[in-house]
Design a protein around this motif. Structure first.
Motif, mmCIF file in Angstrom:
data_model
loop_
_atom_site.group_PDB
_atom_site.id
_atom_site.type_symbol
_atom_site.label_atom_id
_atom_site.label_comp_id
_atom_site.label_asym_id
_atom_site.label_seq_id
_atom_site.Cartn_x
_atom_site.Cartn_y
_atom_site.Cartn_z
ATOM 1 N N PHE A 1 30.322 2.910 0.723
ATOM 2 C CA PHE A 1 30.619 2.190 1.960
ATOM 3 C C PHE A 1 29.335 1.567 2.480
ATOM 4 O O PHE A 1 28.359 2.274 2.752
ATOM 5 C CB PHE A 1 31.207 3.153 2.996
ATOM 6 N N THR A 2 29.307 0.254 2.591
ATOM 7 C CA THR A 2 28.136 -0.449 3.096
ATOM 8 C C THR A 2 28.571 -1.472 4.132
ATOM 9 O O THR A 2 29.710 -1.954 4.115
ATOM 10 C CB THR A 2 27.373 -1.167 1.968
ATOM 11 N N THR B 1 31.904 -3.267 3.005
ATOM 12 C CA THR B 1 32.394 -3.237 1.627
ATOM 13 C C THR B 1 32.712 -1.801 1.238
ATOM 14 O O THR B 1 31.850 -0.919 1.331
ATOM 15 C CB THR B 1 31.371 -3.823 0.648
ATOM 16 N N ILE B 2 33.955 -1.577 0.855
ATOM 17 C CA ILE B 2 34.406 -0.268 0.375
ATOM 18 C C ILE B 2 34.610 -0.378 -1.123
ATOM 19 O O ILE B 2 35.389 -1.216 -1.589
ATOM 20 C CB ILE B 2 35.719 0.149 1.063
ATOM 21 N N GLU C 1 36.059 4.033 10.537
ATOM 22 C CA GLU C 1 34.783 3.476 10.978
ATOM 23 C C GLU C 1 34.883 1.954 11.132
ATOM 24 O O GLU C 1 34.365 1.387 12.100
ATOM 25 C CB GLU C 1 33.681 3.832 9.982
ATOM 26 N N CYS C 2 35.564 1.311 10.203
ATOM 27 C CA CYS C 2 35.745 -0.142 10.312
ATOM 28 C C CYS C 2 36.517 -0.498 11.575
ATOM 29 O O CYS C 2 36.190 -1.483 12.255
ATOM 30 C CB CYS C 2 36.493 -0.668 9.085
ATOM 31 N N THR D 1 36.773 -3.293 -3.333
ATOM 32 C CA THR D 1 36.564 -3.617 -4.739
ATOM 33 C C THR D 1 36.339 -2.335 -5.531
ATOM 34 O O THR D 1 36.360 -1.231 -4.981
ATOM 35 C CB THR D 1 35.383 -4.597 -4.905
ATOM 36 N N GLY D 2 36.149 -2.477 -6.842
ATOM 37 C CA GLY D 2 35.923 -1.327 -7.706
ATOM 38 C C GLY D 2 34.612 -1.456 -8.457
ATOM 39 O O GLY D 2 34.180 -2.568 -8.777
ATOM 40 N N ALA D 3 33.984 -0.334 -8.738
ATOM 41 C CA ALA D 3 32.733 -0.335 -9.491
ATOM 42 C C ALA D 3 33.013 -0.591 -10.970
ATOM 43 O O ALA D 3 34.041 -0.174 -11.507
ATOM 44 C CB ALA D 3 32.021 1.000 -9.323
ATOM 45 N N GLY D 4 32.079 -1.270 -11.628
ATOM 46 C CA GLY D 4 32.228 -1.561 -13.044
ATOM 47 C C GLY D 4 33.086 -2.780 -13.299
ATOM 48 O O GLY D 4 33.654 -3.375 -12.379
#
Length: 256
Positions: free
Chosen positions: A7-8, A15-16, A41-42, A54-57
């Motif tokens: 989470f940033t 961005t999650i 939090e958002c 989105t997803g990692a990778g």
């Protein structure tokens, strides 16, 4: 939070990221809890004006719930009342964008459908595969798909469980844009930045209005839209927008 969910926040955009690429970003109960915390939090943070999922990778956005974890529920009723990540995304107050990279399957597809806007990389694939395992989706799959791609196309996806590629998803209206994999996040951030630059209350109200358009009779939806417009018109941001127009300058919106 958990290491499997990132989470940033930067420039009014949160961005999650599903961060379990070795398992196609399949969601665990711990990840579901973390998504609920992130969305809360958002919702309460006025500095966040748009959210990207989105997803990692490169292989997957999210492959849905981790099948290996489903037998951990003691009873069907416990399963029914589980913490659901799709519900959390659906209840975001801020505009949301799904940046779909690779597989969006089952709950992953429902997560994307729970977002307001969906864009995809050219290698994205979408499916509602639950029927292959003996059940159906439970995070709004039928309603979201029917609204997005029509009853026949929704039936084809839900009743076969087969995947469709990004080109077909675009043709059917499941996604709004398809870009090269390496350009996906840049496209998502640019779009999110544009939305974040608009009047925040108006953007959140537009989201409410779009939801109402699908759930109300036409005359009621139009009346509700006029009421929402009046609320927006009375905000300080709307006054700022009118003043900026007259003064030929860019408006500075403060979510007031």
């Amino acid at each position: 939070m958990t290491d499997n969910l990132l989470f940033t926040v930067e420039d009014h955009v949160a961005t999650i990221t599903f961060n379990r690429p070795e398992k196609l970003n399949a969601a665990t109960p711990a990840m579901s809890k973390a998504i609920v915390e992130a969305t809360e939090e958002c919702n309460r943070n006025d500095q966040i004006r748009c959210v990207i999922l989105t997803g990692a990778g490169a292989k997957a956005f999210c492959a849905g719930s981790d099948i290996a974890e489903l037998d951990s529920y003691a009873t069907p009723w416990d399963f029914r009342n589980r913490t659901d990540y799709c519900d959390a995304i659906h209840h975001l107050l801020k505009p949301s964008i799904a940046a779909v990279n690779g597989y969006a399957l089952g709950g992953g597809l429902e997560t994307a459908l729970s977002c307001d806007i969906r864009i995809a990389s050219s290698n994205a694939k979408f499916a509602a595969p639950e029927i292959k395992l003996g059940w159906i989706g439970g995070g709004g799959m039928a309603a979201f798909l029917a609204h997005s791609i029509g009853m026949s196309n929704a039936a084809m996806m839900i009743m076969t469980g087969d995947t469709i590629d990004a080109a077909r998803a675009l043709a059917w209206g499941l996604v709004s844009d398809v870009v090269a994999p390496e350009a996906l996040m840049e496209r998502a951030r640019t779009l999110a930045g544009t939305i974040a630059s608009r009047a925040p209350i108006a953007a959140e109200t537009a989201k409410l209005n779009l939801r109402a358009a699908f759930s109300m009779p036409l005359d009621k939806a139009m009346q509700y839209e006029r009421d929402l417009q009046t609320i927006c018109f009375a905000t300080e941001d709307a006054q700022e927008g009118r003043a900026a127009f007259k003064e030929k300058r860019a408006p500075v919106f403060r979510r007031r």
